[in-house]
Design a protein around this motif. Sequence first.
Motif, PDB file in Angstrom:
ATOM      1  N   GLY A 220       0.822  -1.217   0.000  1.00  0.00           N
ATOM      2  CA  GLY A 220       0.000   0.000   0.000  1.00  0.00           C
ATOM      3  C   GLY A 220       0.849   1.258   0.000  1.00  0.00           C
ATOM      4  O   GLY A 220       0.587   2.206  -0.745  1.00  0.00           O
ATOM      5  N   TYR A 221       1.871   1.264   0.815  1.00  0.00           N
ATOM      6  CA  TYR A 221       2.786   2.406   0.869  1.00  0.00           C
ATOM      7  C   TYR A 221       3.462   2.640  -0.477  1.00  0.00           C
ATOM      8  O   TYR A 221       3.551   3.778  -0.949  1.00  0.00           O
ATOM      9  N   GLU A 222       3.942   1.577  -1.092  1.00  0.00           N
ATOM     10  CA  GLU A 222       4.610   1.699  -2.390  1.00  0.00           C
ATOM     11  C   GLU A 222       3.651   2.225  -3.464  1.00  0.00           C
ATOM     12  O   GLU A 222       4.040   3.039  -4.298  1.00  0.00           O
ATOM     13  N   ARG A 223       2.407   1.782  -3.447  1.00  0.00           N
ATOM     14  CA  ARG A 223       1.428   2.273  -4.434  1.00  0.00           C
ATOM     15  C   ARG A 223       1.108   3.739  -4.218  1.00  0.00           C
ATOM     16  O   ARG A 223       0.990   4.500  -5.175  1.00  0.00           O
ATOM     17  N   ILE A 224       0.954   4.148  -2.969  1.00  0.00           N
ATOM     18  CA  ILE A 224       0.693   5.564  -2.665  1.00  0.00           C
ATOM     19  C   ILE A 224       1.887   6.407  -3.092  1.00  0.00           C
ATOM     20  O   ILE A 224       1.724   7.477  -3.695  1.00  0.00           O
ATOM     21  N   LYS A 225       3.082   5.947  -2.805  1.00  0.00           N
ATOM     22  CA  LYS A 225       4.289   6.677  -3.187  1.00  0.00           C
ATOM     23  C   LYS A 225       4.389   6.806  -4.701  1.00  0.00           C
ATOM     24  O   LYS A 225       4.719   7.878  -5.224  1.00  0.00           O
TER      25      LYS A 225
ATOM     26  N   ASN B  25       1.737   9.375  -5.909  1.00  0.00           N
ATOM     27  CA  ASN B  25       2.161  10.743  -5.609  1.00  0.00           C
ATOM     28  C   ASN B  25       3.298  11.181  -6.517  1.00  0.00           C
ATOM     29  O   ASN B  25       3.351  12.342  -6.932  1.00  0.00           O
ATOM     30  N   ALA B  26       4.190  10.297  -6.856  1.00  0.00           N
ATOM     31  CA  ALA B  26       5.296  10.639  -7.749  1.00  0.00           C
ATOM     32  C   ALA B  26       4.774  10.951  -9.137  1.00  0.00           C
ATOM     33  O   ALA B  26       5.295  11.827  -9.839  1.00  0.00           O
ATOM     34  N   THR B  27       3.727  10.266  -9.571  1.00  0.00           N
ATOM     35  CA  THR B  27       3.139  10.502 -10.886  1.00  0.00           C
ATOM     36  C   THR B  27       2.487  11.876 -10.963  1.00  0.00           C
ATOM     37  O   THR B  27       2.616  12.595 -11.943  1.00  0.00           O
ATOM     38  N   TYR B  28       1.783  12.281  -9.891  1.00  0.00           N
ATOM     39  CA  TYR B  28       1.112  13.575  -9.879  1.00  0.00           C
ATOM     40  C   TYR B  28       2.073  14.741  -9.712  1.00  0.00           C
ATOM     41  O   TYR B  28       1.778  15.853 -10.094  1.00  0.00           O
ATOM     42  N   ASN B  29       3.231  14.526  -9.121  1.00  0.00           N
ATOM     43  CA  ASN B  29       4.193  15.592  -8.899  1.00  0.00           C
ATOM     44  C   ASN B  29       4.917  15.999 -10.174  1.00  0.00           C
ATOM     45  O   ASN B  29       5.512  17.054 -10.238  1.00  0.00           O
ATOM     46  N   TYR B  30       4.908  15.174 -11.213  1.00  0.00           N
ATOM     47  CA  TYR B  30       5.612  15.513 -12.448  1.00  0.00           C
ATOM     48  C   TYR B  30       4.698  16.110 -13.413  1.00  0.00           C
ATOM     49  O   TYR B  30       3.904  16.222 -13.954  1.00  0.00           O
TER      50      TYR B  30
END
Length: 116
Positions: free
Chosen positions: A103-108, A111-116
């Motif tokens: 779950g943590y890895e999917r959330i991370k 979030n990385a996808t939306y930050n770019y």
Amino acid sequence: MNLQNQDKKEGIEYGEMSRAGVERKVKAGRWRYFVIFLLLLIIEVLIALYVFFFAAGVEGLQYFNLVRVLGLEENVFLRVLIGSVFDWKDILCYAAGCVVLEGYERIKKTNATYNY
């Protein structure tokens, strides 16, 4: 005839043969340590990559009572290291840890996808 005289008879200096033999043994010993190092490194990497699988494997060995099979009941250190009691709660805890980590890895990743 002693070894030194025999070597001179065969045209080999005693000191040179001795030195070559020592060097051969040292090189053989180094290769042995290198192979042991590589095996330990591979094991450590596998533990680092698949820690929950490794822990579950240890639990499986406890289920099959590995300590008794190997005859290590009297060796307290190895008995504690390997473990001698299988518990389904441990397996459930490892599974819960895997779920939380996934779950943590999917959330991370999201979030990385939306930050770019």
